[in-house]
Scaffold this motif. Structure first.
Motif, PDB file in Angstrom:
ATOM      1  N   ALA A 265       0.824  -1.205   0.000  1.00  0.00           N
ATOM      2  CA  ALA A 265       0.000   0.000   0.000  1.00  0.00           C
ATOM      3  C   ALA A 265       0.858   1.256   0.000  1.00  0.00           C
ATOM      4  O   ALA A 265       0.609   2.193  -0.765  1.00  0.00           O
ATOM      5  N   MET A 266       1.889   1.262   0.840  1.00  0.00           N
ATOM      6  CA  MET A 266       2.734   2.461   0.950  1.00  0.00           C
ATOM      7  C   MET A 266       3.568   2.693  -0.307  1.00  0.00           C
ATOM      8  O   MET A 266       3.858   3.838  -0.666  1.00  0.00           O
ATOM      9  N   LEU A 267       3.939   1.616  -0.984  1.00  0.00           N
ATOM     10  CA  LEU A 267       4.693   1.761  -2.230  1.00  0.00           C
ATOM     11  C   LEU A 267       3.809   2.258  -3.376  1.00  0.00           C
ATOM     12  O   LEU A 267       4.315   2.736  -4.387  1.00  0.00           O
ATOM     13  N   SER A 268       2.491   2.142  -3.192  1.00  0.00           N
ATOM     14  CA  SER A 268       1.566   2.499  -4.260  1.00  0.00           C
ATOM     15  C   SER A 268       0.952   3.877  -4.096  1.00  0.00           C
ATOM     16  O   SER A 268       0.186   4.313  -4.952  1.00  0.00           O
ATOM     17  N   VAL A 269       1.271   4.557  -2.988  1.00  0.00           N
ATOM     18  CA  VAL A 269       0.672   5.864  -2.744  1.00  0.00           C
ATOM     19  C   VAL A 269       1.722   6.956  -2.961  1.00  0.00           C
ATOM     20  O   VAL A 269       2.905   6.761  -2.691  1.00  0.00           O
ATOM     21  N   ARG A 270       1.295   8.088  -3.461  1.00  0.00           N
ATOM     22  CA  ARG A 270       2.225   9.198  -3.696  1.00  0.00           C
ATOM     23  C   ARG A 270       2.610   9.857  -2.375  1.00  0.00           C
ATOM     24  O   ARG A 270       1.979   9.620  -1.337  1.00  0.00           O
ATOM     25  N   ASP A 271       3.612  10.690  -2.417  1.00  0.00           N
ATOM     26  CA  ASP A 271       4.010  11.469  -1.243  1.00  0.00           C
ATOM     27  C   ASP A 271       2.836  12.358  -0.816  1.00  0.00           C
ATOM     28  O   ASP A 271       2.309  13.139  -1.617  1.00  0.00           O
ATOM     29  N   GLY A 272       2.416  12.206   0.425  1.00  0.00           N
ATOM     30  CA  GLY A 272       1.287  12.987   0.931  1.00  0.00           C
ATOM     31  C   GLY A 272      -0.059  12.343   0.686  1.00  0.00           C
ATOM     32  O   GLY A 272      -1.091  12.880   1.101  1.00  0.00           O
ATOM     33  N   GLY A 273      -0.059  11.192   0.007  1.00  0.00           N
ATOM     34  CA  GLY A 273      -1.317  10.485  -0.257  1.00  0.00           C
ATOM     35  C   GLY A 273      -1.874   9.827   0.997  1.00  0.00           C
ATOM     36  O   GLY A 273      -1.186   9.692   2.011  1.00  0.00           O
ATOM     37  N   VAL A 274      -3.127   9.398   0.919  1.00  0.00           N
ATOM     38  CA  VAL A 274      -3.835   8.858   2.080  1.00  0.00           C
ATOM     39  C   VAL A 274      -4.158   7.382   1.876  1.00  0.00           C
ATOM     40  O   VAL A 274      -4.551   6.966   0.782  1.00  0.00           O
ATOM     41  N   ILE A 275      -3.981   6.610   2.946  1.00  0.00           N
ATOM     42  CA  ILE A 275      -4.348   5.192   2.949  1.00  0.00           C
ATOM     43  C   ILE A 275      -5.472   4.983   3.954  1.00  0.00           C
ATOM     44  O   ILE A 275      -5.406   5.458   5.088  1.00  0.00           O
ATOM     45  N   HIS A 276      -6.513   4.268   3.516  1.00  0.00           N
ATOM     46  CA  HIS A 276      -7.622   3.891   4.399  1.00  0.00           C
ATOM     47  C   HIS A 276      -7.421   2.418   4.756  1.00  0.00           C
ATOM     48  O   HIS A 276      -7.640   1.532   3.928  1.00  0.00           O
ATOM     49  N   TYR A 277      -7.023   2.199   5.989  1.00  0.00           N
ATOM     50  CA  TYR A 277      -6.652   0.872   6.483  1.00  0.00           C
ATOM     51  C   TYR A 277      -7.775   0.334   7.355  1.00  0.00           C
ATOM     52  O   TYR A 277      -8.320   1.060   8.205  1.00  0.00           O
ATOM     53  N   TYR A 278      -8.107  -0.956   7.175  1.00  0.00           N
ATOM     54  CA  TYR A 278      -9.162  -1.583   7.984  1.00  0.00           C
ATOM     55  C   TYR A 278      -8.598  -2.789   8.731  1.00  0.00           C
ATOM     56  O   TYR A 278      -7.756  -3.530   8.207  1.00  0.00           O
ATOM     57  N   GLY A 279      -9.083  -2.974   9.941  1.00  0.00           N
ATOM     58  CA  GLY A 279      -8.635  -4.098  10.745  1.00  0.00           C
ATOM     59  C   GLY A 279      -9.679  -4.465  11.778  1.00  0.00           C
ATOM     60  O   GLY A 279     -10.783  -3.919  11.807  1.00  0.00           O
ATOM     61  N   PHE A 280      -9.322  -5.418  12.653  1.00  0.00           N
ATOM     62  CA  PHE A 280     -10.171  -5.801  13.773  1.00  0.00           C
ATOM     63  C   PHE A 280      -9.424  -5.486  15.059  1.00  0.00           C
ATOM     64  O   PHE A 280      -8.202  -5.710  15.138  1.00  0.00           O
ATOM     65  N   GLY A 281     -10.135  -4.979  16.053  1.00  0.00           N
ATOM     66  CA  GLY A 281      -9.487  -4.639  17.311  1.00  0.00           C
ATOM     67  C   GLY A 281     -10.362  -4.947  18.509  1.00  0.00           C
ATOM     68  O   GLY A 281     -11.593  -4.857  18.414  1.00  0.00           O
ATOM     69  N   PRO A 282      -9.746  -5.310  19.647  1.00  0.00           N
ATOM     70  CA  PRO A 282     -10.511  -5.570  20.869  1.00  0.00           C
ATOM     71  C   PRO A 282     -11.022  -4.265  21.467  1.00  0.00           C
ATOM     72  O   PRO A 282     -10.388  -3.218  21.340  1.00  0.00           O
ATOM     73  N   GLU A 283     -12.168  -4.336  22.113  1.00  0.00           N
ATOM     74  CA  GLU A 283     -12.827  -3.148  22.653  1.00  0.00           C
ATOM     75  C   GLU A 283     -11.926  -2.325  23.569  1.00  0.00           C
ATOM     76  O   GLU A 283     -11.951  -1.103  23.555  1.00  0.00           O
ATOM     77  N   GLU A 284     -11.087  -3.025  24.341  1.00  0.00           N
ATOM     78  CA  GLU A 284     -10.266  -2.315  25.326  1.00  0.00           C
ATOM     79  C   GLU A 284      -9.102  -1.555  24.697  1.00  0.00           C
ATOM     80  O   GLU A 284      -8.533  -0.648  25.315  1.00  0.00           O
ATOM     81  N   ASP A 285      -8.709  -1.915  23.469  1.00  0.00           N
ATOM     82  CA  ASP A 285      -7.607  -1.216  22.808  1.00  0.00           C
ATOM     83  C   ASP A 285      -7.744  -1.413  21.300  1.00  0.00           C
ATOM     84  O   ASP A 285      -7.128  -2.293  20.710  1.00  0.00           O
ATOM     85  N   LEU A 286      -8.518  -0.564  20.693  1.00  0.00           N
ATOM     86  CA  LEU A 286      -8.910  -0.767  19.302  1.00  0.00           C
ATOM     87  C   LEU A 286      -7.790  -0.556  18.293  1.00  0.00           C
ATOM     88  O   LEU A 286      -7.693  -1.272  17.295  1.00  0.00           O
ATOM     89  N   PHE A 287      -6.927   0.435  18.549  1.00  0.00           N
ATOM     90  CA  PHE A 287      -6.053   0.912  17.481  1.00  0.00           C
ATOM     91  C   PHE A 287      -4.553   0.702  17.681  1.00  0.00           C
ATOM     92  O   PHE A 287      -3.799   0.718  16.712  1.00  0.00           O
ATOM     93  N   SER A 288      -4.103   0.551  18.910  1.00  0.00           N
ATOM     94  CA  SER A 288      -2.658   0.588  19.202  1.00  0.00           C
ATOM     95  C   SER A 288      -1.842  -0.413  18.398  1.00  0.00           C
ATOM     96  O   SER A 288      -0.797  -0.064  17.828  1.00  0.00           O
ATOM     97  N   GLU A 289      -2.295  -1.645  18.353  1.00  0.00           N
ATOM     98  CA  GLU A 289      -1.532  -2.691  17.645  1.00  0.00           C
ATOM     99  C   GLU A 289      -1.399  -2.356  16.166  1.00  0.00           C
ATOM    100  O   GLU A 289      -0.331  -2.522  15.562  1.00  0.00           O
ATOM    101  N   HIS A 290      -2.476  -1.870  15.560  1.00  0.00           N
ATOM    102  CA  HIS A 290      -2.446  -1.527  14.138  1.00  0.00           C
ATOM    103  C   HIS A 290      -1.561  -0.309  13.881  1.00  0.00           C
ATOM    104  O   HIS A 290      -0.815  -0.276  12.903  1.00  0.00           O
ATOM    105  N   GLU A 291      -1.628   0.673  14.766  1.00  0.00           N
ATOM    106  CA  GLU A 291      -0.763   1.855  14.625  1.00  0.00           C
ATOM    107  C   GLU A 291       0.703   1.463  14.650  1.00  0.00           C
ATOM    108  O   GLU A 291       1.519   1.964  13.868  1.00  0.00           O
ATOM    109  N   ALA A 292       1.048   0.546  15.566  1.00  0.00           N
ATOM    110  CA  ALA A 292       2.437   0.107  15.695  1.00  0.00           C
ATOM    111  C   ALA A 292       2.913  -0.573  14.416  1.00  0.00           C
ATOM    112  O   ALA A 292       4.050  -0.354  13.960  1.00  0.00           O
ATOM    113  N   LYS A 293       2.070  -1.396  13.816  1.00  0.00           N
ATOM    114  CA  LYS A 293       2.443  -2.083  12.571  1.00  0.00           C
ATOM    115  C   LYS A 293       2.618  -1.080  11.423  1.00  0.00           C
ATOM    116  O   LYS A 293       3.530  -1.214  10.606  1.00  0.00           O
TER     117      LYS A 293
END
Length: 331
Positions: A265-293
Motif C-alpha cells: 500500500a505504501m509503495l503504491s501511494v504518492r508522497d502525501g497520499g492517504v491510505i484507508h486501512y481496515y482491521g479488527f481490534g478488541p474493545e479495550e484497545d482498538l487501534f494501538s496494535e495496528h498503529e504500531a504495525k
C-alpha cells in the motif's frame, strides 16, 4: 367513530395537519365517499366538518420476522435480531440450536420482507483466498445471484462466490465524501466494486484489484451497469500490482489481513497520499496494535506517517470491532 370530512383535493393537506395536531386515529383505513375523504380522529377538531363513520381496521404489519416465526419458547430467545439483506437475498447467522427450525425462520423472513426472494444461513466463517463462506439454503428461490443497490449505484454479485458486506455502505460513502475529482484511487481488494464503482463517480481514475476471478467478472459487469468507465479492473495478486502506479488514495478493505499488505500500500501511494486501512481490534484497545504495525512498515521503507483519523466501523464479534485508520504517507 368520529371523523373529519374533507374534499378530495384538500385531503393530503388536512391529513398532515391532523398528524401535526396529534388527533389522526391510528390503525384505521381512510374512507372515501364520492368526492370526499373521511379521516378517523380521536376527538373533536376545531374548524373541520365532523361526522360519525365506521372505519376498517388495518392489520398491523410485523416489523421483524421474530414476530411471526413459530419456534419453541425455549429457543425463541436465541433468534438473531439482525440479518444481511443483499439485493433480493437474505443471509442470517443461526446458532446450532436454531438450525432445525431454519425453514420456518426463512419463511418468516420472506413473509415480513416481501422483496426478498431467497434466504440462506451462514454455514461457515469467511475463509480462503477468495473470502467466501458456505451458505445453507433455508427458504424461497434456490439462487445466490442478485442485484444490490446502495449509495446510488447497482452491484450485481453472487453471494456464494464473492465477498460482500452491505453493512459497509456508510463507510463507503464516508470515503466517497473525502475523494477529490483529480484523484487516482487504488482499491487493493476491490471485490465486485462497491468502493471502486462508487468512487468512480467522483475520482479521475480508479484501479481495482482482486484475486478472485468471479469478483472481477462481476466488477466488469458493474462497470458497465453504472457506466463507470474510469475503473480499471485488475485480476491478480495485489503484491504483483503494487508500485506499478502512484495513487492519491489507497483503500485496504481486508480487515483480517490488511497488515500483511502495508508495504504494498505504501509503495503504491504518492508522497502525501492517504491510505484507508481496515482491521479488527478488541474493545479495550482498538487501534494501538495496528498503529504500531503501520509505523514499523513505514520505518522499514524510510517513510513517515501522519494519522488523520480513527473510527469504529461496526461490531464484529463480542467485544471486537471492525476499525478504520486513515493515515498520510510522507516520503
Amino acid at each position: 367513530m368520529l371523523a373529519v370530512k374533507v374534499p378530495k383535493r384538500e385531503a393530503e393537506k388536512v391529513r398532515r395537519k391532523l398528524i401535526d395536531l396529534g388527533v389522526l386515529a391510528k390503525g384505521y383505513a381512510v374512507k372515501r365517499e364520492g368526492e370526499f375523504i373521511l379521516f378517523p380522529v380521536t376527538g373533536p377538531v376545531e374548524g373541520f366538518e365532523l361526522v360519525e363513520a365506521e372505519f376498517e381496521r388495518l392489520e398491523r404489519k410485523p416489523h421483524s420476522y421474530r414476530e411471526v416465526v413459530e419456534v419453541p419458547d425455549e429457543v425463541r430467545g436465541l433468534l438473531p435480531s439482525s440479518l444481511d439483506i443483499i439485493g433480493e437475498v437474505a443471509i442470517i447467522e443461526l446458532p446450532e440450536e436454531l438450525m432445525p427450525y431454519g425453514k420456518a425462520i426463512g419463511e418468516a423472513i420472506l413473509k415480513v420482507h416481501r422483496h426478498i426472494k431467497a434466504v440462506f444461513a451462514k454455514g461457515s466463517k469467511i475463509s480462503g483466498e477468495y473470502r467466501v463462506r458456505e451458505l445453507i439454503y433455508l427458504a424461497g428461490e434456490r439462487r445466490t445471484e442478485t442485484l444490490h443497490r446502495e449509495n446510488g449505484i447497482r452491484l450485481k454479485l453472487d453471494v456464494a462466490k464473492v465477498y460482500f458486506s452491505p453493512r459497509l455502505a456508510t463507510e463507503r460513502m464516508r470515503i466517497f465524501e473525502k475523494t477529490h475529482p483529480w484523484e487516482v484511487v487504488f482499491d487493493m481488494f476491490a471485490g465486485v466494486g462497491p468502493y471502486a464503482v462508487l468512487l468512480a463517480k467522483k475520482a479521475k481514475l480508479v484501479f481495482a484489484c482482486d484475486i478472485n476471478p468471479w469478483a472481477i467478472r462481476y466488477l466488469e459487469e458493474n462497470i458497465r451497469l453504472n457506466q463507470a468507465d474510469n475503473v480499471v479492473p485488475i485480476l491478480g495478486d495485489v503484491r504483483k500490482v503494487a508500485g506499478k502506479f502512484e495513487a492519491d488514495r489507497v483503500i485496504m478493505n481486508l480487515p483480517k489481513f490488511a497488515d500483511r499488505f502495508l508495504r504494498e500500500a505504501m509503495l503504491s501511494v504518492r508522497d502525501g497520499g492517504v491510505i484507508h486501512y481496515y482491521g479488527f481490534g478488541p474493545e479495550e484497545d482498538l487501534f494501538s496494535e495496528h498503529e504500531a504495525k503501520i509505523k514499523a512498515v513505514a520505518r522499514e521503507l524510510g517513510f513517515g506517517v501522519e494519522f488523520r483519523g480513527e473510527r469504529k466501523v461496526r461490531p464484529y464479534a463480542p467485544r471486537q470491532f471492525n476499525i478504520a485508520i486513515d493515515f498520510q504517507v510522507l516520503k
